[in-house]
Design a protein around this motif. Structure first.
Motif, short mmCIF file in Angstrom:
data_model
loop_
_atom_site.label_atom_id
_atom_site.label_comp_id
_atom_site.label_asym_id
_atom_site.label_seq_id
_atom_site.Cartn_x
_atom_site.Cartn_y
_atom_site.Cartn_z
N ALA A 1 3.85 -6.06 2.42
CA ALA A 1 2.75 -5.10 2.59
C ALA A 1 1.40 -5.74 2.27
N TYR B 1 -6.44 -4.16 -3.87
CA TYR B 1 -5.74 -3.57 -2.74
C TYR B 1 -6.57 -2.43 -2.17
N LYS B 2 -6.72 -2.42 -0.88
CA LYS B 2 -7.50 -1.37 -0.25
C LYS B 2 -6.61 -0.66 0.76
N ALA B 3 -6.66 0.66 0.73
CA ALA B 3 -5.81 1.43 1.64
C ALA B 3 -6.14 1.06 3.08
N PRO B 4 -5.13 0.80 3.88
CA PRO B 4 -5.41 0.41 5.26
C PRO B 4 -6.00 1.57 6.07
N PRO C 1 3.74 2.20 2.00
CA PRO C 1 2.52 2.47 2.79
C PRO C 1 2.84 2.47 4.28
N ASP D 1 1.08 1.19 6.62
CA ASP D 1 0.75 -0.11 7.20
C ASP D 1 0.43 -1.07 6.06
N GLY D 2 0.54 -2.36 6.32
CA GLY D 2 0.26 -3.34 5.28
C GLY D 2 -1.21 -3.67 5.20
N ARG D 3 -1.55 -4.48 4.21
CA ARG D 3 -2.94 -4.82 3.98
C ARG D 3 -3.38 -5.91 4.94
N LEU E 1 7.62 -1.74 -3.29
CA LEU E 1 6.34 -1.04 -3.38
C LEU E 1 6.64 0.44 -3.15
#
Lengths: 648, 146
Positions: A72, B123-126, A154, A156-158, A150
């Protein structure tokens, strides 16, 4: 399921490595071969397990399994296929896996090659290699687990760090880590020789070739890193004395020192203690580099500021150095020199000086890199020394090394007569002086550049002189020109491999001196249709265009470059906007040339595309760095080939 | 033995020379890390500093014509005006951390020769698709192209 399998493989691998390391020792102590065989099987098992870890990680990357934290963090749905594979080693956890995997491959090669050939040293070598593997598997289990989950998952990943989306990132880490891990083999042999008490010549012969292998890969890694820095980072340079570069450069320097001093041991039975020290230092520096850059104690463009991993590396480094140097102290009586220095004007003394300067360079790099820590600890003041410090101190040292590079291969062992000196060095010295005088006439005023160029010509002269003599000798014994010239490289591959490496260094020196002294740059803002001029190049701004790529948004500038001879080229520097980054990333466009590169960076621009700020550089002789690097690695490869000379 | 001694003596001379090089290298190129309040407490002209702080929102002025860049760095307590010639580099923006290298000018501002923006690793939310800002930019640039 996948992450749990991976984690289980890591832990089992760790246990196997500990078991194998102990089994090998029990085998040699009790004389029971079956124990040793289980140690070998453990090594094979570890390789299979780490390979499985890599396969599982790849699977997670290719299927976008964002429940794995590492996946991610380092990909998103837009990441192109190739970079989903290289993302594997795009950050800390994955690079440790890659490291461990390579180490397990080296361990297998050691098993296959030496189990019969070196029955006495081999069990200890195996044990040391497995011990190092155990450490890396421990790091993979506790402070840097690549399979950590994780939650919540999420959507989508970063995404991968955009700077790593470059073909250089496929090869650079691989070469660099093959270099780093390669130094574990000589280290393991050195430890085995000390433990067994056989500090004779065998381990040195084996170790020398392994050190060249590691050195070859490390050199390649450093070069590709420089190329990446040059064509991706967009600052027009290739080396910034960044802590992470220094971390890779230090073992390269000590490894180079070892490759030279080992020849004195082979020839004159001297410097045994020193050679062991160099091997230990080189291996220690590979660990230290990882500690330095991965613990976040020193800021670097590469550092990931991760917590406890630094403690693990520091503890392992301390243990390794304490253990290795205690062994060394315990065996000092075995390590007395059997030869003696006869004269200050001899090859031995040149090699000693070479080692002194290489160690001085290592110390300088070390000191400059940890200086912020030292100063904060000692005086409580936050200070740093940057590139000017490294250049100021290292340039004289490297010039001295260049000089020695010319003298070393030709001067006589033991004691050089005036006749020997005159025969070998009179013409090259004159050539060097003439070259400097000619450059001075052409208006080169910089003393450092003049010195560097004179030395380059001098060393090239000594190499040509020596090689020419050898070719003529072959001709007299009846060889064709072709056979005499090229056959010599293969027939005496060790000596002439070294010469080719020296030639590569000369070409690199040329590139460094030229790019430092003669590069030009200008920064300006252009309206549409306006041009900027630098060193005979005219670059016109034709407009901007925008496009959406799979994982970013790109603004590309159109520029037309013309020279006095009215030839022209299109330059397309861009700025890339990644959603995961708050600010854009510049993509350089450049035209490489034999004498100079044109290098264009797009900076700020007007949103209606009417105006753009650009940085235009004309970088001189930079291509020779890459050419020299190629020559250097070819020479190293030549020196790795089996020695064709019959032992006298 | 005399040869051996000559070697030791020669080696010591070289080591001393290199030690001197290192010492003079440090004294010539040392850079002090300061925050805006530390700098303003005792600014020394012509000493090289690395000044770190947050680029104050609303303070950034960039004139593309003259390449004049000006902004204010703040550490919450004090503020220092920074001037630089050149485009704002990658990773540089208002409200973000930045480190600048340069010297204190007697006129009362910091003359930066180098801007090192801080790379944020948090970390930033996509996003869902591209940022609306980009879409607008895309439109304006495509409109220009036609």
């Amino acid at each position: 399921m996948i992450p749990e399998l991976g984690y289980a493989a890591t832990v089992v691998g760790f246990v196997l490595a500990l078991y194998g390391a102990m089994a090998a020792v029990i085998g040699v102590r009790t004389g029971r071969a079956d124990w040793l065989r289980t140690g070998e099987r453990a090594a094979v098992g570890i390789w299979i397990l780490i390979t499985a870890c890599i396969a599982l990680m790849l699977y997670a990357f290719l299927t976008f399994d964002f429940s794995v934290r590492y996946v991610a963090m380092n990909t998103n749905r837009g990441t192109p296929f190739y970079y989903r594979i290289t993302a594997l080693w795009g950050a800390l956890e994955g690079s440790i896996v890659l490291w461990a995997w390579m180490l397990s491959i080296y361990t297998l090669i050691v098993v296959v090659r030496y189990r019969r050939r070196q029955p006495e040293l081999y069990p200890w070598v195996l044990s040391v290699m497995l011990g190092i593997l155990a450490f890396f598997l421990l790091v993979m289990s506790i402070p840097a687990p690549p399979f950590e989950r994780l939650s919540p998952i999420p959507p989508d990943g970063r995404g991968l760090n955009p700077l790593l989306e470059d073909s250089g990132m496929i090869t650079h880490p691989v070469a660099l880590y093959l270099g780093f891990t390669g130094f574990s083999v000589p280290f393991a042999f050195a430890m085995a020789a000390l433990l067994v008490g056989r500090t004779g010549d065998e381990w040195i012969t084996i170790t020398r070739r392994w050190t060249i292998v590691a050195w070859y890969f490390l050199s390649l890694g450093l070069l590709i890193g420089g190329w990446w820095s040059y064509h991706v980072l967009g600052w027009g340079g290739y080396w910034a004395w960044d802590p992470v570069e220094n971390a890779a450069f230090m073992p390269w320097l000590t490894g180079t020192a070892f490759l030279h001093s080992v020849m004195i041991q082979e020839r004159r039975r001297m410097l045994k203690l020193w050679n062991l020290t160099l091997i230990i230092l080189t291996f220690g520096l590979t660990l230290f580099g990882t500690f330095l850059t991965r613990s976040g104690i020193i800021g670097s463009v590469h550092s990931f500021t991760q917590g406890s991993i630094g403690v693990f590396f520091l503890a392992f480094l301390t243990l390794t150095l304490l253990g290795a140097f205690s062994l060394l102290a315990w065996r000092t009586d075995h390590l007395r020199a059997q030869g003696e220095l006869d004269s200050a004007v001899s090859r031995e003394s040149v090699f000693l000086l070479n080692n002194l300067f290489l160690i001085a360079a290592t110390f300088t790099v070390f000191f400059g890199t940890v200086f912020p820590l030292l100063s904060e600890a000692a005086r409580g003041v936050k200070v740093s020394v940057g590139a000017p410090f490294f250049n100021l101190v290292n340039i004289p040292i490297f010039l001295a090394l260049l000089f020695l590079m010319g003298v070393g291969p030709l001067i006589a062992w033991r004691r050089a007569s005036a006749e020997n000196l005159k025969r070998n060095f009179l013409k090259p010295v004159l050539a060097g002086i003439v070259a400097a005088a000619v450059l001075r006439l052409f208006g080169v005023g910089n003393v450092l550049v003049l010195t560097a160029m004179a030395l380059v010509v001098f060393v090239a002269g000594t190499i040509t002189l020596d090689y020419g003599r050898a070719v003529r000798a072959r001709r007299r014994s009846g060889d064709e020109w072709g056979a005499a010239t090229w056959g010599l490289l293969l027939r005496q591959n060790r000596r002439y491999g070294g010469f080719v490496v020296h030639l590569g260094i000369l070409v690199i020196a040329l590139g460094v001196a030229g790019s430092q002294a003669w590069s030009l740059q200008t920064e300006t803002t252009l309206e549409k249709g306006q041009s900027v001029e630098l060193a005979g190049y005219r670059v016109r701004f034709d407009g901007l265009s925008a496009s959406e790529e799979s994982n970013h948004f790109k603004v590309t500038g159109a520029f037309t470059m013309t020279t006095g001879r009215s030839s022209f080229a299109e330059l397309r520097p861009a700025r890339k906007f990644y959603p995961q980054e708050q600010t854009p990333i510049a993509a350089v466009d450049y035209r490489l040339g034999w004498v100079e590169d044109v290098y264009l960076v797009l900076g700020d621009f007007a949103r209606d595309g009417s105006r753009a700020t650009v940085k235009l550089q004309v970088n001189r002789l930079v291509s020779w760095l890459w050419i020299g690097g190629l020559v250097l690695t070819l020479g190293a490869a030549l020196a790795i080939l089996p020695d064709h000379r019959k032992p006298a | 033995m005399t040869t051996q001694r000559k070697f030791v003596a020669g080696g010591l001379v070289i080591v001393a020379a290199i030690a001197y090089l290192i010492w003079s290298g440090v004294s010539q190129s040392v850079v002090y890390f300061v925050t805006p309040s530390e700098l303003l407490a005792a600014p020394v002209a012509n000493k090289t500093y690395r000044l770190g702080g947050l680029v104050l929102p609303g303070s950034l002025e960039w004139d593309a014509k003259s390449l004049a860049l000006s902004f204010t760095l703040s550490d919450g307590k004090a503020q220092v005006q920074v001037k630089h010639r050149g485009a704002p580099p990658d990773l540089f923006a208002e409200g973000r951390g930045a480190v600048v290298e340069g010297a204190w000018a007697r006129e009362g501002y910091f003359r930066a020769s180098l801007i090192l923006a801080k790379h944020s690793e948090e970390y930033k939310a996509p996003h869902d698709g591209a940022d609306p800002g980009y879409k607008e930019l895309l439109k304006s640039l495509r409109g220009e192209g036609k």
